[in-house]
Design an enzyme around this catalytic site. Structure first.
Site, PDB file in Angstrom:
ATOM      1  N   ASP A 137       0.835  -1.195   0.000  1.00  0.00           N
ATOM      2  CA  ASP A 137       0.000   0.000   0.000  1.00  0.00           C
ATOM      3  C   ASP A 137       0.871   1.247   0.000  1.00  0.00           C
ATOM      4  OD1 ASP A 137      -2.437   1.308  -0.101  1.00  0.00           O
ATOM      5  OD2 ASP A 137      -2.575   1.488   2.070  1.00  0.00           O
ATOM      6  N   HIS A 144      -4.287  13.622   1.061  1.00  0.00           N
ATOM      7  CA  HIS A 144      -4.571  12.736   2.192  1.00  0.00           C
ATOM      8  C   HIS A 144      -3.393  12.731   3.168  1.00  0.00           C
ATOM      9  CE1 HIS A 144      -5.766   9.172   4.488  1.00  0.00           C
ATOM     10  NE2 HIS A 144      -4.571   8.682   4.251  1.00  0.00           N
ATOM     11  N   ARG A 153       0.729  17.024  13.340  1.00  0.00           N
ATOM     12  CA  ARG A 153       1.822  17.999  13.170  1.00  0.00           C
ATOM     13  C   ARG A 153       1.314  19.149  12.307  1.00  0.00           C
ATOM     14  NH1 ARG A 153       3.500  13.089  11.572  1.00  0.00           N
ATOM     15  NH2 ARG A 153       3.394  13.783   9.419  1.00  0.00           N
ATOM     16  N   GLU A 209     -10.728   3.888   3.124  1.00  0.00           N
ATOM     17  CA  GLU A 209      -9.788   4.703   2.347  1.00  0.00           C
ATOM     18  C   GLU A 209     -10.025   4.422   0.873  1.00  0.00           C
ATOM     19  OE1 GLU A 209      -5.734   4.019   3.675  1.00  0.00           O
ATOM     20  OE2 GLU A 209      -5.996   5.453   5.320  1.00  0.00           O
ATOM     21  N   GLU A 211      -9.004   4.169  -2.662  1.00  0.00           N
ATOM     22  CA  GLU A 211      -7.726   4.028  -3.353  1.00  0.00           C
ATOM     23  C   GLU A 211      -7.923   3.384  -4.728  1.00  0.00           C
ATOM     24  OE1 GLU A 211      -4.435   2.488  -1.118  1.00  0.00           O
ATOM     25  OE2 GLU A 211      -5.266   3.146   0.808  1.00  0.00           O
ATOM     26  N   ASP A 243      -9.069   0.366   1.458  1.00  0.00           N
ATOM     27  CA  ASP A 243      -8.118  -0.007   2.506  1.00  0.00           C
ATOM     28  C   ASP A 243      -8.760   0.326   3.857  1.00  0.00           C
ATOM     29  OD1 ASP A 243      -5.814  -0.593   3.941  1.00  0.00           O
ATOM     30  OD2 ASP A 243      -4.931   1.380   3.599  1.00  0.00           O
ATOM     31  N   ARG A 247      -8.815   3.224  12.949  1.00  0.00           N
ATOM     32  CA  ARG A 247      -7.968   4.357  13.340  1.00  0.00           C
ATOM     33  C   ARG A 247      -7.497   4.307  14.787  1.00  0.00           C
ATOM     34  NH1 ARG A 247      -6.379   5.634   8.422  1.00  0.00           N
ATOM     35  NH2 ARG A 247      -8.077   6.365   7.100  1.00  0.00           N
ATOM     36  N   GLN A 250      -4.794   1.773  14.899  1.00  0.00           N
ATOM     37  CA  GLN A 250      -3.647   2.309  14.145  1.00  0.00           C
ATOM     38  C   GLN A 250      -2.840   3.322  14.976  1.00  0.00           C
ATOM     39  OE1 GLN A 250      -4.901   4.087  10.425  1.00  0.00           O
ATOM     40  NE2 GLN A 250      -2.833   4.551   9.745  1.00  0.00           N
ATOM     41  N   LYS A 263      -4.950  -2.486   9.599  1.00  0.00           N
ATOM     42  CA  LYS A 263      -5.189  -2.560   8.163  1.00  0.00           C
ATOM     43  C   LYS A 263      -5.333  -3.994   7.667  1.00  0.00           C
ATOM     44  CE  LYS A 263      -3.943   1.878   7.187  1.00  0.00           C
ATOM     45  NZ  LYS A 263      -4.581   2.817   6.272  1.00  0.00           N
ATOM     46  N   THR A 267      -9.192  -5.986   3.116  1.00  0.00           N
ATOM     47  CA  THR A 267      -9.114  -4.975   2.064  1.00  0.00           C
ATOM     48  C   THR A 267     -10.103  -5.417   0.999  1.00  0.00           C
ATOM     49  OG1 THR A 267      -6.774  -4.575   2.533  1.00  0.00           O
ATOM     50  CG2 THR A 267      -7.582  -3.864   0.385  1.00  0.00           C
ATOM     51  N   THR A 370      -4.659   6.688  -0.275  1.00  0.00           N
ATOM     52  CA  THR A 370      -5.955   7.347  -0.328  1.00  0.00           C
ATOM     53  C   THR A 370      -5.904   8.555  -1.247  1.00  0.00           C
ATOM     54  OG1 THR A 370      -6.259   6.696   1.953  1.00  0.00           O
ATOM     55  CG2 THR A 370      -7.778   8.347   1.092  1.00  0.00           C
ATOM     56  N   GLU A 384     -10.236  12.382   7.419  1.00  0.00           N
ATOM     57  CA  GLU A 384     -10.063  13.744   6.897  1.00  0.00           C
ATOM     58  C   GLU A 384     -11.377  14.526   6.987  1.00  0.00           C
ATOM     59  OE1 GLU A 384      -7.780  13.622   2.997  1.00  0.00           O
ATOM     60  OE2 GLU A 384      -8.165  11.516   3.401  1.00  0.00           O
TER      61      GLU A 384
HETATM   62 MN    MN Z   1      -4.126   3.073   2.560  1.00  0.00          MN
END
Ligand code: MN
Length: 435
Positions: A137, A144, A153, A209, A211, A243, A247, A250, A263, A267, A370, A384
């Site tokens: 991936d 994204h 950040r 996600e 993709e 995907d 969260r 993760q 993940k 999928t 993504t 997002e």
């Molecule tokens: Mn992904």
């Protein structure tokens, strides 16, 4: 190259193909299907039907290279066909286009065998079309990457390597499933806000996600990188890829080695492989990098790839909740984006993946990362859209979501349009969350 298979005036005697939003005669994507208790085999989508490659082979409709390609597609996995590469795949495309052409020379004879050669897609089950040895991936959707980075950040959302390295991680091939397979909410470790120790339990922040999936054709020898100028020869086609991402799991598990259980639970992919040939009219120049961005290092730069290695594919995410289903409401559109927003081309992904000597094999799969548009209406993940759950989204049914609930079905669609050409599509990638 554009040829007669792209001719917008070409129509099929399979009536449902003409003006079909996804599968007109100009598309001819490859897949694996089964019907009732018969064995799975290769087929080609045409309108609402599936052209049976094994039956066509038995009917003697193929010769030469097209025959070799059809033989390689007669079994339950398309790896042998993917391994043959572009010449055989193109011969198959040209011949099947002629077979299904309303003005084709053999039409009367072929149409007489219609019952054997064509199956209603609704009567068939679609399968993952190849044995996937490895699934990687990427992270090539820069909006994204930036949106995700901002959450942690805000001043420096993109990592220092982002504009130099087509960043990726090795993901899990065994849990890839075809569209339509339910997604069981994963369990795992998460550190809830205000707690000092993690707990094990069902994911509370389940996300999707959006993709693009990239199917690898011929592989490379171990230790021998694929030069970027040759990378396109190793790409056999494309699909839509979800995907699914847990969260909360993760966030807790990803330092320092990246996602693992967040993940690997599943999928989802759309089952049709849309070939590079079908996508020729929808190739675009890779959009110029913004002023001030570094040029790709030489092993990732090829003038021809920059000139036509981009893809214009409209991508749409829809959400159908249990309540919408009960009330007969249409799904809510979550976002619309375009694959042109990818910061790296697929050729750059192939060149980078093999640059260290890693061998790719036929049937390997890449995720693009993504794909989000710069505008919030095109954000490709709930992370997002809702700013990691801080801003719930209001759906057309009046419901709200921060992350996915049980019963929610996520639907991806992809379509390609270009002036002077017949639009084609990817079909759908669907998955419903179950508890
Ligand atoms: Mn992904």
């Amino acid at each position: 190259m554009i040829d007669a298979t792209h001719d917008p005036s070409r129509r099929s005697w399979v009536e449902s193909a003409n003006e079909h939003p996804h599968f007109p005669i100009q598309n001819l994507p490859l897949g694996v299907f089964s019907k009732e208790d018969e064995s799975a085999r290769g087929g080609i989508a045409i309108g609402d039907e599936i052209f049976d490659l094994r039956a066509a082979l038995e009917a003697g409709l193929f010769g030469g290279e097209a025959r070799a390609a059809a033989e390689a597609a007669a079994g339950p996995m398309l790896n042998p066909l993917l391994a043959l590469g572009a010449t055989a795949r193109q011969a198959l495309r040209r011949r099947v286009s002629d077979i299904l052409d309303a003005n084709g020379a053999d039409r009367a004879r072929i149409e007489a065998a219609r019952d054997r050669l064509l199956h209603l897609a609704d009567d068939c089950t679609m399968h993952v079309p190849a044995a996937i040895g490895d699934y990687t991936d990427f992270f090539a959707g820069i909006h994204h990457a930036r949106n995700g980075g901002k959450l942690n950040r805000p001043d420096n959302p993109l990592a220092a390597n982002y504009k130099y390295v087509p960043v990726a991680y090795h993901s899990r091939a065994s849990s890839i499933r075809a569209s339509g397979t339910d997604v069981r909410r994963p369990k795992g470790q998460r550190l809830s806000a205000g707690r000092e120790v993690p707990e094990y339990g069902p994911c509370e922040r389940l996300d999707y996600e959006m993709e693009l999936g990239i199917w690898i054709g011929p592989g490379n020898a171990h230790g021998e990188p694929i030069p970027i100028a040759r990378a396109a020869e190793h790409i056999a086609g494309f699909c839509l890829l979800n995907d699914w991402s847990a969260r909360d799991i993760q966030t807790w598990e990803s330092q320092p080695l990246g996602p693992f259980l967040a993940k690997s639970f599943q999928t989802s992919i759309s089952p049709w492989i849309v070939t590079p040939e079908a996508l020729v009219p929808f190739r675009i120049a890779q959009p110029a990098r913004p002023e001030g961005d570094p040029a790709p290092l030489p092993y990732l730069f090829d003038a021809a790839d920059q000139a036509c290695g981009g893809l214009s594919i409209d991508l749409e995410v829809l959400l159908l909740t249990e309540a919408m289903r009960d009330r007969g409401l249409p799904p809510h559109r979550m976002s619309r984006a375009n694959a042109r927003e990818l910061y790296w081309t697929v050729a750059q992904m192939v060149a980078h993946h093999t640059a260290g000597g890693c061998d790719l094999r036929p049937g390997d799969l890449f995720g693009s990362g993504t794909i989000s548009d710069p505008d919030p209406s095109g954000f490709g993940a709930l992370l997002e859209i809702t700013e990691a759950g801080r801003k719930p989204v209001v759906l057309s049914s009046g419901e709200t979501r921060t992350f996915l609930q049980d019963g929610d079905e996520v639907i991806f669609r992809g379509t390609c349009r270009a002036d002077g050409f017949v639009p084609i599509g990817f079909g759908e990638c669907r998955g419903r969350v179950v508890g």
